[in-house]
Design a protein around this motif. Structure first.
Motif, PDB file in Angstrom:
ATOM      1  N   VAL A  30       0.878  -1.171   0.000  1.00 24.51           N
ATOM      2  CA  VAL A  30       0.000   0.000   0.000  1.00 24.51           C
ATOM      3  C   VAL A  30       0.915   1.222   0.000  1.00 24.51           C
ATOM      4  O   VAL A  30       1.821   1.319   0.837  1.00 24.51           O
ATOM      5  N   TYR A  31       0.715   2.133  -0.955  1.00 23.14           N
ATOM      6  CA  TYR A  31       1.534   3.339  -1.091  1.00 23.14           C
ATOM      7  C   TYR A  31       0.669   4.562  -0.849  1.00 23.14           C
ATOM      8  O   TYR A  31      -0.457   4.645  -1.331  1.00 23.14           O
ATOM      9  N   LEU A  32       1.221   5.522  -0.118  1.00 26.12           N
ATOM     10  CA  LEU A  32       0.493   6.753   0.176  1.00 26.12           C
ATOM     11  C   LEU A  32       1.448   7.931   0.013  1.00 26.12           C
ATOM     12  O   LEU A  32       2.530   7.951   0.606  1.00 26.12           O
ATOM     13  N   THR A  33       1.067   8.895  -0.809  1.00 25.25           N
ATOM     14  CA  THR A  33       1.819  10.137  -0.971  1.00 25.25           C
ATOM     15  C   THR A  33       0.876  11.286  -0.641  1.00 25.25           C
ATOM     16  O   THR A  33      -0.257  11.316  -1.113  1.00 25.25           O
ATOM     17  N   PHE A  34       1.351  12.226   0.174  1.00 33.59           N
ATOM     18  CA  PHE A  34       0.468  13.297   0.638  1.00 33.59           C
ATOM     19  C   PHE A  34       1.270  14.583   0.828  1.00 33.59           C
ATOM     20  O   PHE A  34       2.454  14.549   1.159  1.00 33.59           O
ATOM     21  N   PRO A  35       0.641  15.744   0.608  1.00 34.00           N
ATOM     22  CA  PRO A  35       1.332  17.024   0.795  1.00 34.00           C
ATOM     23  C   PRO A  35       1.457  17.365   2.283  1.00 34.00           C
ATOM     24  O   PRO A  35       0.529  17.151   3.064  1.00 34.00           O
ATOM     25  N   LEU A  36       2.625  17.853   2.675  1.00 40.12           N
ATOM     26  CA  LEU A  36       2.833  18.337   4.042  1.00 40.12           C
ATOM     27  C   LEU A  36       2.754  19.857   4.088  1.00 40.12           C
ATOM     28  O   LEU A  36       2.328  20.428   5.081  1.00 40.12           O
ATOM     29  N   SER A  38       3.417  23.439   0.953  1.00 44.27           N
ATOM     30  CA  SER A  38       3.517  23.728  -0.475  1.00 44.27           C
ATOM     31  C   SER A  38       4.794  23.142  -1.089  1.00 44.27           C
ATOM     32  O   SER A  38       4.825  22.846  -2.284  1.00 44.27           O
ATOM     33  N   SER A  39       5.840  22.946  -0.283  1.00 43.34           N
ATOM     34  CA  SER A  39       7.111  22.437  -0.805  1.00 43.34           C
ATOM     35  C   SER A  39       7.458  21.027  -0.346  1.00 43.34           C
ATOM     36  O   SER A  39       8.280  20.360  -0.971  1.00 43.34           O
ATOM     37  N   PHE A  40       6.884  20.569   0.745  1.00 47.38           N
ATOM     38  CA  PHE A  40       7.248  19.261   1.299  1.00 47.38           C
ATOM     39  C   PHE A  40       6.155  18.226   1.039  1.00 47.38           C
ATOM     40  O   PHE A  40       4.962  18.536   1.048  1.00 47.38           O
ATOM     41  N   ILE A  41       6.603  16.979   0.807  1.00 45.57           N
ATOM     42  CA  ILE A  41       5.710  15.869   0.491  1.00 45.57           C
ATOM     43  C   ILE A  41       6.015  14.723   1.453  1.00 45.57           C
ATOM     44  O   ILE A  41       7.180  14.478   1.783  1.00 45.57           O
ATOM     45  N   GLY A  42       4.988  14.025   1.884  1.00 42.19           N
ATOM     46  CA  GLY A  42       5.164  12.837   2.705  1.00 42.19           C
ATOM     47  C   GLY A  42       4.886  11.585   1.900  1.00 42.19           C
ATOM     48  O   GLY A  42       4.129  11.599   0.926  1.00 42.19           O
ATOM     49  N   TYR A  43       5.516  10.495   2.298  1.00 42.44           N
ATOM     50  CA  TYR A  43       5.332   9.211   1.614  1.00 42.44           C
ATOM     51  C   TYR A  43       5.346   8.107   2.660  1.00 42.44           C
ATOM     52  O   TYR A  43       6.116   8.144   3.625  1.00 42.44           O
ATOM     53  N   MET A  44       4.495   7.110   2.473  1.00 43.83           N
ATOM     54  CA  MET A  44       4.492   5.951   3.365  1.00 43.83           C
ATOM     55  C   MET A  44       4.182   4.714   2.545  1.00 43.83           C
ATOM     56  O   MET A  44       3.255   4.716   1.729  1.00 43.83           O
ATOM     57  N   GLU A  45       4.960   3.686   2.747  1.00 46.86           N
ATOM     58  CA  GLU A  45       4.700   2.381   2.134  1.00 46.86           C
ATOM     59  C   GLU A  45       4.582   1.351   3.246  1.00 46.86           C
ATOM     60  O   GLU A  45       5.424   1.270   4.132  1.00 46.86           O
ATOM     61  N   TRP A  77      14.266  13.235  -1.905  1.00 45.16           N
ATOM     62  CA  TRP A  77      13.624  12.436  -0.869  1.00 45.16           C
ATOM     63  C   TRP A  77      14.637  11.918   0.135  1.00 45.16           C
ATOM     64  O   TRP A  77      15.777  11.611  -0.211  1.00 45.16           O
ATOM     65  N   GLN A  78      14.199  11.794   1.374  1.00 46.74           N
ATOM     66  CA  GLN A  78      14.975  11.143   2.430  1.00 46.74           C
ATOM     67  C   GLN A  78      14.019  10.229   3.176  1.00 46.74           C
ATOM     68  O   GLN A  78      12.946  10.659   3.595  1.00 46.74           O
ATOM     69  N   GLY A  79      14.399   8.964   3.323  1.00 49.82           N
ATOM     70  CA  GLY A  79      13.492   8.021   3.966  1.00 49.82           C
ATOM     71  C   GLY A  79      14.224   6.949   4.738  1.00 49.82           C
ATOM     72  O   GLY A  79      15.453   6.949   4.846  1.00 49.82           O
TER      73      GLY A  79
END
Length: 91
Positions: A30-36, A38-45, A77-79
């Motif tokens: 399950v992949y989720l990408t969401f705005p944090l 205007s410049s930062f994005i979150g991602y979760m797998e 990205w940094q994860g």
């Protein structure tokens, strides 16, 4: 099963190993990408992996990340990845 050698053009019969253990597996990511902002994005797998003919969870992968949008086409990205193995027990 038949095997053909490119080196000398010979054909030989190879006996298949009868000790092969068949295991039907299922990976259900399950992949989720969401705005944090205007410049930062979150991602979760979240990636559970089921083995033993899909009868038990044998691996779980969690990968969160934060991205920075450079423009509409590029981002950095940094994860982190956490992998848990559950066979025969959690380790």
């Amino acid at each position: 099963m038949m095997a053909w050698s490119l080196a000398d053009g010979t054909v030989s019969v190879v006996q298949a190993d009868s000790t092969v253990n068949q295991d039907f597996r299922l990976w259900a990511p399950v992949y989720l990408t969401f705005p944090l902002s205007s410049s930062f994005i979150g991602y979760m797998e979240v990636n559970p992996r089921f083995g033993d003919d899909v009868s038990e969870l044998d691996q779980l992968i969690l990968r969160p990340a934060v991205g920075y949008k450079l423009n509409d086409h590029f981002s950095l990205w940094q994860g982190y990845a956490w992998v848990g193995n559950y066979q025969p027990s959690f380790r």
